[in-house]
Design an enzyme around this catalytic site. Structure first.
Site, PDB file in Angstrom:
ATOM      1  N   LYS A 114       0.830  -1.214   0.000  1.00 50.44           N
ATOM      2  CA  LYS A 114       0.000   0.000   0.000  1.00 50.44           C
ATOM      3  C   LYS A 114       0.859   1.256   0.000  1.00 50.44           C
ATOM      4  O   LYS A 114       0.447   2.288  -0.515  1.00 50.44           O
ATOM      5  CB  LYS A 114      -0.964  -0.010   1.186  1.00 50.44           C
ATOM      6  CG  LYS A 114      -2.095  -1.018   1.007  1.00 50.44           C
ATOM      7  CD  LYS A 114      -3.268  -0.748   1.924  1.00 50.44           C
ATOM      8  CE  LYS A 114      -4.409  -1.713   1.648  1.00 50.44           C
ATOM      9  NZ  LYS A 114      -5.472  -1.650   2.654  1.00 50.44           N
ATOM     10  N   LYS A 196      -3.723 -12.089  -6.406  1.00 52.94           N
ATOM     11  CA  LYS A 196      -5.055 -12.226  -5.804  1.00 52.94           C
ATOM     12  C   LYS A 196      -6.028 -11.222  -6.418  1.00 52.94           C
ATOM     13  O   LYS A 196      -5.632 -10.130  -6.825  1.00 52.94           O
ATOM     14  CB  LYS A 196      -4.986 -12.064  -4.282  1.00 52.94           C
ATOM     15  CG  LYS A 196      -4.883 -10.640  -3.827  1.00 52.94           C
ATOM     16  CD  LYS A 196      -5.393 -10.409  -2.402  1.00 52.94           C
ATOM     17  CE  LYS A 196      -5.354  -8.908  -2.162  1.00 52.94           C
ATOM     18  NZ  LYS A 196      -5.872  -8.405  -0.938  1.00 52.94           N
ATOM     19  N   LYS A 199     -10.135  -5.605  -4.618  1.00 56.78           N
ATOM     20  CA  LYS A 199     -11.201  -4.611  -4.765  1.00 56.78           C
ATOM     21  C   LYS A 199     -10.722  -3.434  -5.600  1.00 56.78           C
ATOM     22  O   LYS A 199     -11.513  -2.710  -6.161  1.00 56.78           O
ATOM     23  CB  LYS A 199     -11.548  -4.023  -3.394  1.00 56.78           C
ATOM     24  CG  LYS A 199     -12.297  -4.906  -2.454  1.00 56.78           C
ATOM     25  CD  LYS A 199     -12.450  -4.140  -1.134  1.00 56.78           C
ATOM     26  CE  LYS A 199     -12.925  -4.997   0.001  1.00 56.78           C
ATOM     27  NZ  LYS A 199     -12.674  -4.393   1.303  1.00 56.78           N
TER      28      LYS A 199
END
Ligand code: TYM
Length: 332
Positions: A114, A196, A199
């Protein structure tokens, strides 16, 4: 003493949930509520570690509450609540910060990812995220935590923090264990099946959202990347794309992966992908309808969340009080 059957999990109300969130987490919440004392939260305090639009955050919080219920979480059986409604989360987080080392947080994979993605906003909250998550879990003395595999590292640190505190004082926290589904704990990106499903993927065809309509779901599966060869076989190392689709199909239909393999034996990739898309769309339609119905009933939803916050606070404050006593906070 009574056996501890407390179970905790949470989802962030950010972006739209993907079928990965559903299969790795939310779907299991429903199955586990009959066996355990479940606390399911909407982690809006985690959500603000990345900048959010306030109106959207509010809307997505309600939407996630409605989704939990639409997926089958029963507010009579489990405690459904919003994290920020229970101040004990941030209160315990502060204490646990003093039992967590900066170096440990710097090594967290999600923090590193992030930080790269939001290089202009590497805030303290982003780094502290796993400690807040530990506080969530430990407040409820949770023995089990059902999550997807991407949360495993955070769960390990929650265990370390619990043990560290217990050793420094006396047994205070239950040391939690992760529950990961055999199939579904890591649903991968439809375009890059080695990653993966997320979102916040950049490519709109990478993720299937729980809000996608039937045509969109089917189109995304039709465009899913498959592998060379033509066999529909579960082999994650060599056939990541096909194996991912088989997992999705199996979990959505309640079949085993080998039953799914048999069903598709001899078929081409085109027919296979269409069948997966249709199975997913069939399952999502009633969830979407029920979610919309619930969202239009604000009084009901708010009632559920109010009761949830009260029940959650009761358990959480019991743990927090114990902690405050042990560390020497002056009581009046
Ligand atoms: P979040 O909101 O990113 O994801 C919610 C849940 O979905 C799982 N998940 C997946 N499972 C399978 N395949 C995927 N591609 C996939 N992507 C996501 C996640 O593992 C998670 O279980 N930090 C948590 C929220 C949280 C929490 C907690 C969880 C806050 N406090 C305490 C458990 C206990 C998160 O960001 O999940």
């Amino acid at each position: 003493m009574e056996e501890n059957r407390n179970l905790y999990s949470a989802v962030q109300p950010t972006n739209n949930l993907t079928i990965g969130n559903y299969l790795g987490a939310v779907k299991n919440f429903v199955e586990l509520q009959n066996e355990y004392d479940c606390y399911y939260a909407i982690a809006n305090q985690h959500a603000i570690t990345v900048r959010q639009n306030p109106a959207e955050l509010r809307q997505k919080t309600a939407a996630l509450a409605a989704l939990y219920i639409a997926c089958g979480a029963d507010p009579e059986k489990c405690v459904l609540y919003v994290q920020s409604h229970v101040p004990a989360h941030s209160q315990l987080c502060w204490v646990l910060n003093t039992f967590t080392y900066v170096g440990e947080m710097e090594r967290m994979t999600q923090f590193k990812d992030k930080s790269r993605k939001h290089a202009d906003n590497i805030n303290m909250g982003l780094m502290d995220y796993p400690v807040l998550m530990a506080a969530d879990i430990l407040l409820y003395q949770a023995r089990y935590v059902p999550v997807g595999l991407d949360q495993k590292q955070h769960l390990e640190i929650a265990r370390d923090i619990a043990q560290r505190f217990n050793n420094a004082y006396s047994p205070t926290f239950t040391v939690p264990e992760g529950i990961y589904m055999k199939v579904g704990a890591k649903i991968n990106d439809l375009q890059e099946p080695s990653k993966k499903m997320s979102k916040s993927a950049e490519n709109p065809n990478s993720s299937v959202f729980l809000t996608d309509d039937r045509d969109t779901v089917i189109r995304k599966f039709k465009r899913a990347v498959t592998d060379s060869g033509s066999e529909i076989k579960y082999d994650p190392e060599n056939k990541a794309g096909v194996s991912n689709l088989l997992s999705v199909y199996a979990v959505f239909t309640g079949k085993t992966v080998s039953e799914a393999e048999k069903e598709f034996e001899g078929l081409g990739y085109g027919e296979f992908k269409l069948a997966v898309g249709e199975a997913v769309a069939d399952k999502l339609a009633p969830i979407q309808a029920e979610q919309a119905r619930l969202l239009s009933d604000k009084a009901y939803l708010d009632g559920v969340l109010k009761t949830g916050a009260e029940r959650a606070s009761y358990t959480a404050n019991k743990t927090l009080n114990k902690v405050y006593k042990k560390i020497g906070f002056y009581q009046i």
